[in-house]
Design a protein around this motif. Structure first.
Motif, PDB file in Angstrom:
ATOM      1  N   ALA A   1       0.817  -1.219   0.000  1.00  0.00           N
ATOM      2  CA  ALA A   1       0.000   0.000   0.000  1.00  0.00           C
ATOM      3  C   ALA A   1       0.846   1.263   0.000  1.00  0.00           C
ATOM      4  O   ALA A   1       1.993   1.272   0.442  1.00  0.00           O
ATOM      5  N   ARG A   2       0.224   2.329  -0.486  1.00  0.00           N
ATOM      6  CA  ARG A   2       0.804   3.656  -0.329  1.00  0.00           C
ATOM      7  C   ARG A   2      -0.269   4.534   0.309  1.00  0.00           C
ATOM      8  O   ARG A   2      -1.461   4.349   0.047  1.00  0.00           O
ATOM      9  N   GLU A   3       0.170   5.454   1.157  1.00  0.00           N
ATOM     10  CA  GLU A   3      -0.770   6.340   1.834  1.00  0.00           C
ATOM     11  C   GLU A   3      -1.187   7.462   0.896  1.00  0.00           C
ATOM     12  O   GLU A   3      -0.346   8.053   0.219  1.00  0.00           O
ATOM     13  N   VAL A   4      -2.503   7.733   0.853  1.00  0.00           N
ATOM     14  CA  VAL A   4      -3.046   8.812   0.046  1.00  0.00           C
ATOM     15  C   VAL A   4      -4.074   9.569   0.879  1.00  0.00           C
ATOM     16  O   VAL A   4      -4.540   9.082   1.912  1.00  0.00           O
ATOM     17  N   SER A   5      -4.413  10.760   0.407  1.00  0.00           N
ATOM     18  CA  SER A   5      -5.483  11.518   1.058  1.00  0.00           C
ATOM     19  C   SER A   5      -6.327  12.186  -0.010  1.00  0.00           C
ATOM     20  O   SER A   5      -5.861  12.454  -1.126  1.00  0.00           O
ATOM     21  N   PHE A   6      -7.585  12.437   0.348  1.00  0.00           N
ATOM     22  CA  PHE A   6      -8.543  13.083  -0.540  1.00  0.00           C
ATOM     23  C   PHE A   6      -9.252  14.175   0.248  1.00  0.00           C
ATOM     24  O   PHE A   6      -9.632  13.965   1.400  1.00  0.00           O
ATOM     25  N   GLU A   7      -9.434  15.319  -0.389  1.00  0.00           N
ATOM     26  CA  GLU A   7     -10.201  16.399   0.215  1.00  0.00           C
ATOM     27  C   GLU A   7     -11.689  16.064   0.136  1.00  0.00           C
ATOM     28  O   GLU A   7     -12.115  15.309  -0.741  1.00  0.00           O
ATOM     29  N   SER A   8     -12.468  16.653   1.010  1.00  0.00           N
ATOM     30  CA  SER A   8     -13.913  16.494   0.947  1.00  0.00           C
ATOM     31  C   SER A   8     -14.413  16.914  -0.428  1.00  0.00           C
ATOM     32  O   SER A   8     -14.010  17.940  -0.958  1.00  0.00           O
ATOM     33  N   GLY A   9     -15.255  16.084  -1.031  1.00  0.00           N
ATOM     34  CA  GLY A   9     -15.797  16.373  -2.355  1.00  0.00           C
ATOM     35  C   GLY A   9     -15.000  15.794  -3.508  1.00  0.00           C
ATOM     36  O   GLY A   9     -15.468  15.811  -4.650  1.00  0.00           O
ATOM     37  N   ALA A  10     -13.814  15.276  -3.238  1.00  0.00           N
ATOM     38  CA  ALA A  10     -12.990  14.681  -4.307  1.00  0.00           C
ATOM     39  C   ALA A  10     -13.623  13.377  -4.790  1.00  0.00           C
ATOM     40  O   ALA A  10     -14.092  12.566  -3.992  1.00  0.00           O
ATOM     41  N   ARG A  11     -13.619  13.187  -6.113  1.00  0.00           N
ATOM     42  CA  ARG A  11     -14.104  11.937  -6.694  1.00  0.00           C
ATOM     43  C   ARG A  11     -12.946  10.949  -6.762  1.00  0.00           C
ATOM     44  O   ARG A  11     -11.898  11.257  -7.312  1.00  0.00           O
ATOM     45  N   LEU A  12     -13.136   9.772  -6.185  1.00  0.00           N
ATOM     46  CA  LEU A  12     -12.116   8.733  -6.249  1.00  0.00           C
ATOM     47  C   LEU A  12     -12.178   8.013  -7.592  1.00  0.00           C
ATOM     48  O   LEU A  12     -11.153   7.661  -8.170  1.00  0.00           O
ATOM     49  N   PHE A  13     -13.402   7.775  -8.056  1.00  0.00           N
ATOM     50  CA  PHE A  13     -13.594   7.143  -9.358  1.00  0.00           C
ATOM     51  C   PHE A  13     -15.030   7.343  -9.815  1.00  0.00           C
ATOM     52  O   PHE A  13     -15.903   7.702  -9.030  1.00  0.00           O
ATOM     53  N   GLU A  14     -15.228   7.101 -11.112  1.00  0.00           N
ATOM     54  CA  GLU A  14     -16.542   7.251 -11.739  1.00  0.00           C
ATOM     55  C   GLU A  14     -16.985   5.916 -12.318  1.00  0.00           C
ATOM     56  O   GLU A  14     -16.168   5.151 -12.842  1.00  0.00           O
ATOM     57  N   GLU A  15     -18.268   5.661 -12.229  1.00  0.00           N
ATOM     58  CA  GLU A  15     -18.867   4.479 -12.820  1.00  0.00           C
ATOM     59  C   GLU A  15     -18.465   4.394 -14.293  1.00  0.00           C
ATOM     60  O   GLU A  15     -18.481   5.385 -15.014  1.00  0.00           O
ATOM     61  N   GLY A  16     -18.037   3.201 -14.729  1.00  0.00           N
ATOM     62  CA  GLY A  16     -17.678   2.990 -16.125  1.00  0.00           C
ATOM     63  C   GLY A  16     -16.215   3.232 -16.454  1.00  0.00           C
ATOM     64  O   GLY A  16     -15.778   2.885 -17.539  1.00  0.00           O
ATOM     65  N   GLN A  17     -15.440   3.809 -15.523  1.00  0.00           N
ATOM     66  CA  GLN A  17     -14.014   4.008 -15.778  1.00  0.00           C
ATOM     67  C   GLN A  17     -13.240   2.739 -15.418  1.00  0.00           C
ATOM     68  O   GLN A  17     -13.743   1.861 -14.721  1.00  0.00           O
ATOM     69  N   ARG A  18     -12.007   2.680 -15.873  1.00  0.00           N
ATOM     70  CA  ARG A  18     -11.140   1.526 -15.602  1.00  0.00           C
ATOM     71  C   ARG A  18     -10.814   1.441 -14.114  1.00  0.00           C
ATOM     72  O   ARG A  18     -10.432   2.432 -13.501  1.00  0.00           O
ATOM     73  N   ALA A  19     -10.987   0.253 -13.554  1.00  0.00           N
ATOM     74  CA  ALA A  19     -10.722   0.000 -12.135  1.00  0.00           C
ATOM     75  C   ALA A  19      -9.322  -0.579 -11.988  1.00  0.00           C
ATOM     76  O   ALA A  19      -9.119  -1.782 -12.113  1.00  0.00           O
ATOM     77  N   ASP A  20      -8.349   0.279 -11.709  1.00  0.00           N
ATOM     78  CA  ASP A  20      -6.960  -0.175 -11.643  1.00  0.00           C
ATOM     79  C   ASP A  20      -6.351  -0.041 -10.253  1.00  0.00           C
ATOM     80  O   ASP A  20      -5.154  -0.260 -10.081  1.00  0.00           O
ATOM     81  N   ARG A  21      -7.170   0.312  -9.278  1.00  0.00           N
ATOM     82  CA  ARG A  21      -6.698   0.440  -7.894  1.00  0.00           C
ATOM     83  C   ARG A  21      -7.878   0.312  -6.957  1.00  0.00           C
ATOM     84  O   ARG A  21      -9.021   0.308  -7.380  1.00  0.00           O
ATOM     85  N   PHE A  22      -7.582   0.223  -5.662  1.00  0.00           N
ATOM     86  CA  PHE A  22      -8.619   0.211  -4.638  1.00  0.00           C
ATOM     87  C   PHE A  22      -8.029   0.786  -3.363  1.00  0.00           C
ATOM     88  O   PHE A  22      -6.821   1.029  -3.284  1.00  0.00           O
TER      89      PHE A  22
END
Length: 151
Positions: free
Chosen positions: A22-43
């Motif tokens: 794993a690598r540590e990441v952060s997201f601001e409130s409101g950030a989109r992690l992913f969209e339906e239909g896009q390539r799923a290359d991480r979790f």
């Protein structure tokens, strides 16, 4: 702790192997992690904060299906071909998470059958829970309207 959180789903040895990648990441409130239909290359595994999973509904804003918090898996589509996101995800608060490269983890699963079975069982439980949550949420949204239109 539900059976779908990382701590409850995997033995300590398997958790340790997984989190080594794993690598540590952060997201601001409101950030989109992913969209339906896009390539799923991480979790991700949520460490702090909340992530909402949503479903596209034609003519409406995306419907929030479930909110995920500490220890929960964000994303399962990386595990099943053709590796396209089935839902969308958005940070509802500032989020800190562990991010995993899907190809790396799939390779680990292929090389170690016991580890692979443990991960597959965990992801399968998550899919089952998400399907149930989606069904309930859609019934909440549409069942009252559907029953009125039939009368």
């Amino acid at each position: 702790m539900t059976a779908t959180t990382l701590a409850a789903a995997l033995q300590a040895e398997h958790r340790a192997r997984l989190t080594e990648t794993a690598r540590e990441v952060s997201f601001e409130s409101g950030a989109r992690l992913f969209e339906e239909g896009q390539r799923a290359d991480r979790f991700w595994i949520v460490r702090t904060g909340t992530v909402d999973l949503d479903l596209s509904v034609p003519g409406r804003r995306p419907v929030v299906i479930e909110s995920l918090g500490h220890g929960e898996l964000v994303g399962w589509s990386w595990h099943f071909p053709p590796y396209w996101w089935q839902l969308g995800a958005e940070a509802q608060s500032p989020v800190r998470a562990w991010e995993f490269d899907a190809e790396t983890v799939r390779g680990m699963c292929a090389r170690d059958a016991e580890f692979g079975r443990a991960v597959a069982t965990w992801v399968g439980r998550v899919v089952t829970d998400r399907l149930h949550a989606s069904r309930l949420r859609l019934l909440d949204l549409y069942a009252p309207h559907a029953s009125r239109s039939r009368s």
